[in-house]
Design a protein around this motif. Sequence first.
Motif, PDB file in Angstrom:
ATOM      1  N   GLY A 266       1.606   1.507  -0.616  1.00  0.00           N
ATOM      2  CA  GLY A 266       2.609   0.814   0.196  1.00  0.00           C
ATOM      3  C   GLY A 266       2.541   1.270   1.640  1.00  0.00           C
ATOM      4  O   GLY A 266       2.602   0.449   2.575  1.00  0.00           O
ATOM      5  N   ARG A 267       2.384   2.553   1.828  1.00  0.00           N
ATOM      6  CA  ARG A 267       2.237   3.105   3.183  1.00  0.00           C
ATOM      7  C   ARG A 267       0.964   2.580   3.827  1.00  0.00           C
ATOM      8  O   ARG A 267       0.947   2.203   5.000  1.00  0.00           O
ATOM      9  N   ALA A 268      -0.118   2.514   3.039  1.00  0.00           N
ATOM     10  CA  ALA A 268      -1.379   1.980   3.550  1.00  0.00           C
ATOM     11  C   ALA A 268      -1.219   0.516   3.950  1.00  0.00           C
ATOM     12  O   ALA A 268      -1.775   0.080   4.965  1.00  0.00           O
TER      13      ALA A 268
ATOM     14  N   GLU B   1       1.495  -0.900   5.069  1.00  0.00           N
ATOM     15  CA  GLU B   1       2.206  -0.928   6.354  1.00  0.00           C
ATOM     16  C   GLU B   1       1.252  -0.657   7.511  1.00  0.00           C
ATOM     17  O   GLU B   1       1.307  -1.336   8.543  1.00  0.00           O
ATOM     18  N   ILE B   2       0.373   0.307   7.336  1.00  0.00           N
ATOM     19  CA  ILE B   2      -0.596   0.631   8.386  1.00  0.00           C
ATOM     20  C   ILE B   2      -1.526  -0.557   8.614  1.00  0.00           C
ATOM     21  O   ILE B   2      -1.786  -0.947   9.756  1.00  0.00           O
ATOM     22  N   CYS B   3      -1.996  -1.167   7.543  1.00  0.00           N
ATOM     23  CA  CYS B   3      -2.924  -2.292   7.641  1.00  0.00           C
ATOM     24  C   CYS B   3      -2.271  -3.508   8.291  1.00  0.00           C
ATOM     25  O   CYS B   3      -2.860  -4.134   9.166  1.00  0.00           O
ATOM     26  N   ILE B   4      -1.059  -3.820   7.888  1.00  0.00           N
ATOM     27  CA  ILE B   4      -0.395  -5.039   8.349  1.00  0.00           C
ATOM     28  C   ILE B   4       0.283  -4.842   9.702  1.00  0.00           C
ATOM     29  O   ILE B   4       0.166  -5.674  10.599  1.00  0.00           O
TER      30      ILE B   4
ATOM     31  N   SER C  25       5.974   3.139   8.198  1.00  0.00           N
ATOM     32  CA  SER C  25       7.398   3.360   8.459  1.00  0.00           C
ATOM     33  C   SER C  25       7.818   4.617   7.709  1.00  0.00           C
ATOM     34  O   SER C  25       7.038   5.201   6.960  1.00  0.00           O
ATOM     35  N   SER C  26       9.065   5.001   7.880  1.00  0.00           N
ATOM     36  CA  SER C  26       9.578   6.173   7.165  1.00  0.00           C
ATOM     37  C   SER C  26       9.881   5.854   5.710  1.00  0.00           C
ATOM     38  O   SER C  26      10.185   6.754   4.931  1.00  0.00           O
TER      39      SER C  26
ATOM     40  N   SER D  14      10.876   9.497  -3.379  1.00  0.00           N
ATOM     41  CA  SER D  14      10.060   8.562  -2.601  1.00  0.00           C
ATOM     42  C   SER D  14       8.605   8.602  -3.065  1.00  0.00           C
ATOM     43  O   SER D  14       8.162   9.544  -3.725  1.00  0.00           O
ATOM     44  N   ASP D  15       7.867   7.575  -2.677  1.00  0.00           N
ATOM     45  CA  ASP D  15       6.445   7.519  -3.017  1.00  0.00           C
ATOM     46  C   ASP D  15       5.701   8.727  -2.458  1.00  0.00           C
ATOM     47  O   ASP D  15       4.849   9.309  -3.140  1.00  0.00           O
ATOM     48  N   LEU D  16       6.011   9.117  -1.226  1.00  0.00           N
ATOM     49  CA  LEU D  16       5.321  10.256  -0.617  1.00  0.00           C
ATOM     50  C   LEU D  16       5.660  11.560  -1.335  1.00  0.00           C
ATOM     51  O   LEU D  16       4.779  12.396  -1.565  1.00  0.00           O
TER      52      LEU D  16
END
Length: 143
Positions: free
Chosen positions: A21-23, A25-28, A33-34, A42-44
């Motif tokens: 999901g974080r990836a 966000e970076i791609c799109i 985001s936090s 959280s996922d992280l």
Amino acid sequence: MPFQILTPKTARQRVQVLLSGRAAEICIFGDPSSGAGIGAESDLAQATNLALAIERKWGFGESGLIWDSGTANEMWRLPEKERRRVERHLQDASSRALVVVTENKAQIVDLAEHLFRVREMSTRDIITFAKQITGEMTVGKAS
């Protein structure tokens, strides 16, 4: 969550999924985001706990056959060398996730746009949609 047996490969894949999901966000959007790191569930946080388990609970990492009950909350108490190994697991998984997301960016955008329109999707809806965007499904074909 029921107890699941993981192998080194499936544990690394699970970390990658958690960071996808974080990836995305970076791609799109160009930046994360936090959202991936809000809270202990959280996922992280989950990815960090898995990376720690790979190194310190399951004997899958470079730390050898040791067992430690440490969690992400205690990450900063680890020796620097072990923190770097855990971080390397996270960075490797993040890089692999970004590659997969980038390769499938058009389909992810299509799914997001569709989800925005319909607001919710069942597992069956997601499978049907995935088959449609990958060209595996023809009109009138039963799933």
